[in-house]
Design a protein around this motif. Structure first.
Motif, short mmCIF file in Angstrom:
data_model
loop_
_atom_site.label_atom_id
_atom_site.label_comp_id
_atom_site.label_asym_id
_atom_site.label_seq_id
_atom_site.Cartn_x
_atom_site.Cartn_y
_atom_site.Cartn_z
N GLU A 1 39.67 33.16 24.07
CA GLU A 1 39.67 33.75 25.52
C GLU A 1 38.54 34.73 25.22
O GLU A 1 37.96 35.33 24.38
N VAL A 2 38.58 34.60 27.60
CA VAL A 2 37.30 36.24 27.08
C VAL A 2 37.85 36.98 28.41
O VAL A 2 38.48 36.50 29.57
N VAL A 3 37.68 38.43 27.96
CA VAL A 3 38.40 39.82 29.19
C VAL A 3 37.30 40.05 29.55
O VAL A 3 36.05 40.61 28.81
N ALA A 4 37.41 40.25 30.80
CA ALA A 4 36.61 41.47 30.84
C ALA A 4 37.16 42.67 31.73
O ALA A 4 38.09 42.50 32.25
N VAL A 5 36.23 44.26 31.93
CA VAL A 5 37.12 45.18 31.78
C VAL A 5 36.76 45.39 33.31
O VAL A 5 37.48 46.62 33.37
N SER A 6 36.06 45.01 34.13
CA SER A 6 36.84 45.23 35.30
C SER A 6 36.14 43.79 36.53
O SER A 6 36.10 42.70 36.04
N GLU A 7 37.03 44.20 38.05
CA GLU A 7 37.44 42.48 39.19
C GLU A 7 35.34 42.37 38.49
O GLU A 7 34.31 41.14 39.06
N ASP A 8 34.58 43.44 38.86
CA ASP A 8 33.29 43.08 39.05
C ASP A 8 32.43 42.58 37.45
O ASP A 8 31.48 41.07 37.88
N VAL A 9 32.88 42.68 36.61
CA VAL A 9 31.95 41.93 35.00
C VAL A 9 32.48 40.83 35.41
O VAL A 9 32.07 39.64 34.73
N ARG A 10 34.44 40.79 35.55
CA ARG A 10 34.75 38.89 34.96
C ARG A 10 34.20 37.94 36.55
O ARG A 10 33.97 37.32 36.23
N ASN A 11 33.90 38.55 38.39
CA ASN A 11 33.26 37.87 38.49
C ASN A 11 31.84 37.72 38.79
O ASN A 11 31.59 35.97 38.78
N GLU A 12 30.77 37.96 38.10
CA GLU A 12 29.90 37.65 37.27
C GLU A 12 29.74 37.01 35.78
O GLU A 12 29.04 36.09 36.24
N LEU A 13 31.01 36.69 35.23
CA LEU A 13 30.94 35.51 34.20
C LEU A 13 31.32 35.40 34.86
O LEU A 13 30.67 33.30 34.45
N ARG A 14 32.22 34.52 35.96
CA ARG A 14 32.66 33.39 36.35
C ARG A 14 31.95 32.18 37.50
O ARG A 14 31.03 31.54 36.87
N GLU A 15 30.56 33.71 37.91
CA GLU A 15 30.13 32.95 39.11
C GLU A 15 28.86 32.27 38.95
O GLU A 15 28.43 31.37 39.27
N SER A 16 28.80 33.46 37.72
CA SER A 16 27.14 33.36 37.95
C SER A 16 26.61 33.30 36.01
O SER A 16 25.26 32.47 36.04
N TYR A 17 27.76 32.62 34.95
CA TYR A 17 27.32 31.92 33.52
C TYR A 17 28.46 31.44 33.43
O TYR A 17 28.74 30.50 32.21
#
Length: 375
Positions: free
Chosen positions: A153-169
């Motif tokens: 599991e990966v947890v992001a602490v904000s929408e901006d962090v989650r969007n970057e992890l999904r879209e860029s990585y």
């Protein structure tokens, strides 16, 4: 649930918001029946806030005895930590390792591989990665892209962090869980007596809290404060420590405001100062979440923040609970601070906003993630 083990790794329980988040979250999970270990290195102090109210089902486990004076560039320190973490995972009963902060997340992936994948692995990303925004190492995106998918599991602490992890990585299995706050504990600590003369008279105090690093842009806050002093009588207190302290002191001298700026250093209880301040100012270039804002709201303290990537705009609901200004704009920050000092918002309303992030609500969501990783 007494046989269910969770180990928190990566947070340093001194400066920085990640430690306070892990402390609040881990203690709450322990009260709900989990066996919780907080994994630390030789830099850990028994005087840490982590020791306060530590449940009986929790332990502080020192992985290494060696403190590291410059952990950001000490390869031997990380190798020692990795070896110790692998030993811990092999020795202890199976559970879930909850790693925090990018470099420790990467270590946790290696430790999980080397220990034979016996534990569930949750990675919590507290910050943005993109070197163009953060100035971080250019190899980091590749490391995140190749390592993070290994986790359960990966947890992001904000929408901006989650969007970057999904879209860029390419980290598609990523959940957003905003950082928790023990609101009642913050309120209680904020009522402690303040031992600083500046908070005992009628001259308002602006407070800034955080590590003295480039990300936090305290140099911008100093320049904004200098502009503010031309309009109102005011003082500035900076609570924290970090590699840029000397540079920031020099800037204060150059701006001729050194007699109105006090560098407190690290304080174990910043909340009593927040509650007594006229406002808290955040001048960051970027944030992962911005837990200092929720802490200030819980103290009933007005806030002004840059509208930087990360969590501030969400926490403040696009300016409803505190003014947002452009990044790197001292004049705009000064104007917002002046308006807030002259017409502060209702403190009870700020506290109610902070309760949106209460640890009990957030811990339930982490428990769901932990259970998935455990199974």
């Amino acid at each position: 649930m007494s046989d269910r083990k969770v180990a928190f790794f990566g947070a340093q329980y001194s400066t920085g918001g990640a430690g306070r988040v892990c402390s609040a979250l881990g203690k709450n999970l322990a009260q709900d029946g989990y066996n919780v270990d907080f994994l630390v290195d030789g830099s850990y102090s028994k005087n840490s806030y982590l020791e306060e109210g530590l449940p009986q089902s929790s332990r502080v486990v020192r992985l290494t005895e060696t403190p590291c004076s410059n952990p950001g560039h000490n390869v031997l320190h990380y190798l020692e930590l990795l070896t110790a973490l692998v030993t811990y995972l092999r020795k202890e009963d199976r559970g879930v390792l909850v790693a925090n902060l990018t470099k420790f997340n990467l270590l946790a992936v290696w430790a999980s591989v080397l220990s034979g994948f016996g534990w569930g692995l949750v990675l919590v990303e507290h910050n943005l990665i993109d070197p163009r925004i953060t100035g971080r190492s250019r190899i980091l995106p590749w490391l995140v892209r190749t390592h993070y998918p290994v986790a359960h599991e990966v947890v992001a602490v904000s929408e901006d962090v989650r969007n970057e992890l999904r879209e860029s990585y390419g980290v598609n299995a990523c959940t957003t869980i905003r950082n928790p706050l023990d609101v009642e504990q913050v309120i209680g600590k904020s009522r402690h007596e303040v031992d600083h003369d500046w908070f005992l008279d009628n001259i308002p105090v602006v407070i800034g809290v955080g590590r003295f690093v480039e990300q936090k842009q305290f140099s911008v806050l100093l320049k904004a404060f200098e502009k503010l002093t031309r309009r109102v009588e005011v003082r500035l207190v900076l609570a924290g420590r970090g590699p840029l302290k000397e540079e920031l002191c020099e800037i204060a001298v150059e701006l001729e405001i050194e007699d109105r700026v006090d560098f407190l250093g690290f304080v174990p209880n910043p909340y009593k100062y927040m509650r007594s301040a006229g406002l808290l100012a955040v001048s960051s270039h970027y944030e992962g979440f911005g837990v200092i804002l929720t802490e200030a709201l819980a103290c009933g303290t007005p806030v002004v923040s840059t509208d930087c990537p990360g969590g501030p705009s969400y926490i403040l609901n696009d300016g409803e609970y505190g003014e947002l200004v452009d990044v790197g704009d001292p004049r705009g920050l000064a104007d917002a601070m002046a308006r807030t000092l002259s017409d502060p918002p209702d403190s009870d309303r700020l506290v109610e906003r902070a309760r949106h992030y209460d640890v009990e609500k957030v811990a339930d969501r982490y428990a769901e993630v932990i259970e998935r990783a455990m199974n």
